[in-house]
Design an enzyme around this catalytic site. Structure first.
Site, PDB file in Angstrom:
ATOM      1  N   HIS A 138       0.828  -1.110  -0.052  1.00 11.96           N
ATOM      2  CA  HIS A 138      -0.033   0.068  -0.077  1.00 11.96           C
ATOM      3  C   HIS A 138       1.013   1.051  -0.162  1.00 11.96           C
ATOM      4  O   HIS A 138       0.708   2.156  -1.051  1.00 11.96           O
ATOM      5  CB  HIS A 138      -0.976  -0.042   1.241  1.00 11.96           C
ATOM      6  CG  HIS A 138      -1.720   1.267   1.500  1.00 11.96           C
ATOM      7  ND1 HIS A 138      -2.825   1.766   0.752  1.00 11.96           N
ATOM      8  CD2 HIS A 138      -1.571   2.319   2.372  1.00 11.96           C
ATOM      9  CE1 HIS A 138      -3.187   2.678   1.095  1.00 11.96           C
ATOM     10  NE2 HIS A 138      -2.428   3.139   2.033  1.00 11.96           N
ATOM     11  N   GLU A 168     -10.362   1.868   3.861  1.00 15.35           N
ATOM     12  CA  GLU A 168      -9.131   1.328   4.057  1.00 15.35           C
ATOM     13  C   GLU A 168      -9.272  -0.053   4.919  1.00 15.35           C
ATOM     14  O   GLU A 168      -9.790  -0.049   5.825  1.00 15.35           O
ATOM     15  CB  GLU A 168      -8.197   2.397   4.842  1.00 15.35           C
ATOM     16  CG  GLU A 168      -7.622   3.498   3.953  1.00 15.35           C
ATOM     17  CD  GLU A 168      -6.380   4.316   4.573  1.00 15.35           C
ATOM     18  OE1 GLU A 168      -5.741   4.877   3.563  1.00 15.35           O
ATOM     19  OE2 GLU A 168      -6.471   4.203   5.549  1.00 15.35           O
TER      20      GLU A 168
END
Length: 430
Positions: free
Chosen positions: A136, A201
């Site tokens: 990420h 997220e």
């Protein structure tokens, strides 16, 4: 690290209806939470199948060390107990739920989960969010800094920031679309208004158990003793606010408006069979500094937990379509272990307290099918996701509902899950 024992045996049978085949909460899990039965107040409970067992109601059958905490409306003091007391509670519960002769005494304390309200399991004094998902970090860095995706400190420091504890909510509470400042790429001045780039997220949450005194660090070989459990965490993000505000001090309004967690605390004892070695670092990466390195943590500090993200739009629900899977990932995407982020957090003498919450940061894998945010999946909004309803998404719209899923697997053991982490987007308020 916690070892496996008789409570993890795959052949255990539980007398509670449906528990043995439950995908999340078989008797090998026994996560802790705070719930309210119908017409009653919050109290500690344990999830077993589609039921919740009221711990206060069966206190006389449980170890002496836990009884004083079972009349409270939050788990903070229970989480602070030494791991030996937590393990004794688990062993007592497992024995009672697998012993048919205990059914008459315990059955009146069982409540159908669908009839109950789930609450935050603890009073969260502080919430810190880390950035340990290296894929990420690389993907987002590439979007914002193509020539320098990972800054030089990333592979030395478990990067984190202090979040907003007051806006953490349990699964099922709607997310109000936030308003704030953003500036379009072709604009010279910012605007104020509802976010146009609302994102989710995919993270794990780490619950702090035993704390440390102000000024006292937590050695890496003791850090696991300070972790009382894990949950799922969705750290909702307004990407347009984030791009405008994050320099020089990092995210603020882009993150502080809402964070959703699964309400059950999955204990380290339940996850003992699913410990695994921390994945090796890439060739050329520096080793952790000595204060962050422990051989046992490297050998057992990662978790064999599969993760998933699902999206359901208002049109999909109206048409009777099931949620659409956006991605499938794994907790092994963590560049730093949970113990390492606890040790680093306390390395300057910062005092952690029972019930504090740490987020791992977004956990994305190395391929498109395992990305943990729409920012990555859509490459910053340039590659929309096509949905079964004929709709397309770059970022979340009002009425969209995001669900996170986590399940631990290992051959020879019963799989366990983390429970629901779900929320729906509602329009901004004036």
């Amino acid at each position: 690290m916690t070892l496996t024992d008789e409570t993890h045996a795959i052949d255990l049978t539980c007398w509670v209806e449906g528990a043995d085949s439950h995908p999340d909460f078989p008797v090998q899990n026994l996560p802790l939470g705070i719930f309210s039965p119908p017409r009653a107040g919050p109290r500690p409970g344990v999830a077993i199948g589609d039921w919740i067992l009221d711990l206060g109601a069966i206190a006389d059958h449980l170890p002496d060390a836990v009884r004083p905490m079972l009349s409270e409306d939050r788990l903070n003091r229970l989480l602070a107990l030494p791991s030996a007391d937590r393990r004794a509670l688990r062993q007592s519960l497992s024995g009672l739920l697998c012993d048919p002769t205990a059914q008459p005494a315990l059955s009146p304390a069982l409540h159908r989960a669908d009839d109950c309200t789930l609450h935050l399991p603890a009073r969260i004094g502080d919430y810190s969010d880390f950035y340990v998902g290296i894929h990420h970090a690389t993907n987002v860095g590439t979007l914002f800094r193509p020539d320098n995706p990972l800054l030089p400190n990333y592979k030395y420091v478990p990067i984190g920031y202090h979040g907003r504890a007051s806006s953490v909510r349990p699964s099922g509470i709607a997310v109000v679309r936030p308003s704030g400042q953003s500036r379009a790429p072709d604009a010279t001045e910012p605007r104020f208004g509802p976010t146009a780039r609302l994102d989710y997220e995919l993270e794990l949450g780490v619950w702090i158990g035993e704390g440390n005194a102000l000024g006292d660090p937590v050695p890496i070989d003791r850090a696991a003793d300070h972790i009382a459990g894990f949950c799922l965490l969705n750290d909702w993000s307004a990407r347009d606010f984030q791009a405008w505000e994050y320099v020089p001090l990092g995210p603020f309004l882009a993150k502080s408006f809402h964070s959703t967690i699964s309400p059950w605390v999955v204990t380290p004892e339940a996850l003992a069979p699913f410990r695994m070695p921390q994945p090796p670092r890439a060739q050329g990466d520096p080793p952790p500094l000595p204060y962050l390195f422990d051989p046992q943590d490297q050998a057992q500090g990662a978790l064999a937990v599969d993760l998933g993200v699902f999206l359901s739009t208002a049109r999909m629900r109206e048409a009777g379509l099931p949620p659409f899977r956006l991605s499938t990932g794994t907790a092994t995407a963590m560049y730093w272990t949970a113990a390492q982020i606890v040790t680093h957090h306390a390395s300057n003498g910062c005092n952690l307290n029972p019930g504090d919450l740490l987020g791992t940061g977004t956990l994305s894998g190395s391929d498109r099918d395992s990305l943990g945010s729409l920012l990555e999946i859509t490459r910053g909004g340039e590659a929309p996701v096509d949905l079964p309803s004929g709709e397309r998404r770059t970022f979340l719209e009002d009425g969209d509902e995001v669900s996170l899923d986590a399940r631990a697997h290992r051959d020879g053991f019963a799989s366990i899950g983390f429970g629901e982490c779900r929320a729906r987007i509602v329009p901004a308020r004036a």
